[in-house]
Design an enzyme around this catalytic site. Sequence first.
Site, short mmCIF file in Angstrom:
data_model
loop_
_atom_site.label_atom_id
_atom_site.label_comp_id
_atom_site.label_asym_id
_atom_site.label_seq_id
_atom_site.Cartn_x
_atom_site.Cartn_y
_atom_site.Cartn_z
N LYS A 111 46.98 0.46 -33.05
CA LYS A 111 47.05 1.30 -31.84
C LYS A 111 48.18 2.31 -31.92
O LYS A 111 48.13 3.36 -31.28
CB LYS A 111 47.21 0.42 -30.59
CG LYS A 111 45.94 -0.32 -30.20
CD LYS A 111 46.04 -0.91 -28.81
CE LYS A 111 44.75 -1.58 -28.39
NZ LYS A 111 44.83 -2.25 -27.11
N LYS A 192 34.34 -2.15 -35.52
CA LYS A 192 33.80 -2.96 -34.43
C LYS A 192 33.35 -2.04 -33.29
O LYS A 192 33.86 -0.92 -33.15
CB LYS A 192 34.83 -3.98 -33.94
CG LYS A 192 36.00 -3.42 -33.18
CD LYS A 192 36.78 -4.55 -32.51
CE LYS A 192 37.78 -3.94 -31.53
NZ LYS A 192 38.42 -4.85 -30.64
N LYS A 195 35.18 0.40 -26.94
CA LYS A 195 35.07 1.40 -25.88
C LYS A 195 36.00 2.58 -26.11
O LYS A 195 35.87 3.59 -25.46
CB LYS A 195 35.30 0.76 -24.51
CG LYS A 195 36.59 0.02 -24.34
CD LYS A 195 36.52 -0.79 -23.04
CE LYS A 195 37.50 -1.95 -23.08
NZ LYS A 195 37.12 -3.01 -22.16
P1 AMP Z 1 38.85 -5.71 -24.87
O1 AMP Z 1 37.79 -4.91 -24.25
O2 AMP Z 1 39.33 -5.15 -26.17
O3 AMP Z 1 39.94 -6.08 -23.89
O4 AMP Z 1 38.16 -7.09 -25.28
C1 AMP Z 1 37.73 -8.02 -24.34
C2 AMP Z 1 37.13 -9.19 -25.07
O5 AMP Z 1 35.94 -8.77 -25.76
C3 AMP Z 1 38.04 -9.83 -26.14
O6 AMP Z 1 37.85 -11.23 -26.15
C4 AMP Z 1 37.55 -9.21 -27.41
O7 AMP Z 1 37.81 -10.03 -28.53
C5 AMP Z 1 36.04 -9.09 -27.15
N1 AMP Z 1 35.49 -7.97 -27.92
C6 AMP Z 1 35.86 -6.68 -27.86
N2 AMP Z 1 35.13 -5.92 -28.72
C7 AMP Z 1 34.28 -6.78 -29.33
C8 AMP Z 1 33.27 -6.64 -30.33
N3 AMP Z 1 32.96 -5.45 -30.85
N4 AMP Z 1 32.58 -7.74 -30.72
C9 AMP Z 1 32.85 -8.95 -30.18
N5 AMP Z 1 33.80 -9.17 -29.26
C10 AMP Z 1 34.51 -8.10 -28.83
#
Ligand code: AMP
Length: 335
Positions: A111, A192, A195
């Site tokens: 980041k 991955k 967003k």
């Molecule tokens: P975040 O939106 O980054 O705060 O992620 C929220 C949750 O979603 C966390 O547990 C992440 O590990 C999971 N997560 C985010 N992106 C992915 C992805 N592409 N595949 C699987 N899990 C994800």
Amino acid sequence: MKRVFSGVQPSGVLHLGNYFGAIRRFVDFQDGYDCYYCIVDLHAITVYQDPKELPKQIQDTALYYLAAGLDPKKTTLFVQSDVPCHAELSWILECVATFGELSRMTQFKDKAEGKESVSAGLFTYPVLMAADILLYDTDIVPVGEDQKQHVELCRDLAERFNSRYGETFKMPEPFIPQFGSRIKSLQDPNKKMSKSDPDPNSYISLDDPKDEIVKKIRRAVTDSGREIIYLPEEKPAIANLMTIYALCTGKSLPEIEQHFSGKGYADFKKDLADVVIQELMPVQERYKDYRNSGDLPHILREGAVKANQVSSGVLKRAKERLGLSLLIDPTQRKF
Ligand code: AMP
Ligand code: TRP
């Protein structure tokens, strides 16, 4: 009953990765576990958030948790900044964490890369996450694979605190299933689904309308050849799409291979769009129902009261061990 804790940032749209990697798993735990799910707004402000947008994002995240099937009667759903113990324990743990170990966090490195200036909060972010987890005497932390290093840091901090000041924190275990914990970008299967990707074709948002879902899947990159077979190394794009298909339908990979044997990518993508739509449309309906019901503030308030009860007891324990003043006992604060 074993306790589960997890969090999601309210930083923009939720996508299929969040849904399969996190939110839908949270729902699976609610029968049989004492679950705490937290909308981690203090984590979100480690990077700039527009104060006009943030309340809507917090609300939307909560509504999508509920829409995905979380039952507020069975689980505790709350917003991090409503429970002051999180920021307090985070400071305490910052005094246990070292600069060196935080410098090794790969998410921070990613980041911060290429940025002229990043907030100190972005650097200490994993410590706040450790505080979130430890405040609830958590047994299990369901997260995507990208959070594994942070949960390991949490365990290191708990162990160091316990050995320095006496047994205080329970040791949590990450729960990272092999399958579906890393949904990939539809435009680049080496990345991955995220967003923060500037190309909206790379992810499917939980609020995408049907035609958008169809378009994004049609535009998804594929691999050479034309067979629908699960070979993550050789055919990473198709393997990712098959993973999504399997998660939507509950079918196994061999079943999917067999079902599409002799058919090409176009047929597969058409069916995939159908099953994604079937999965997401009821979620979108329930989202609207919850939003229109006006129940959310009540659900989040109840959640915060309960979260405060539990976390203030653990914070008190940590303060006692440290020899900090307890003239005002955190468990007796008016909330
Ligand atoms: P975040 O939106 O980054 O705060 O992620 C929220 C949750 O979603 C966390 O547990 C992440 O590990 C999971 N997560 C985010 N992106 C992915 C992805 N592409 N595949 C699987 N899990 C994800
Ligand atoms: N850091 C996590 C993410 O970006 C969100 C999070 C914050 C979290 N606190 C947590 C996840 C505690 C699990 C447990 O996805």
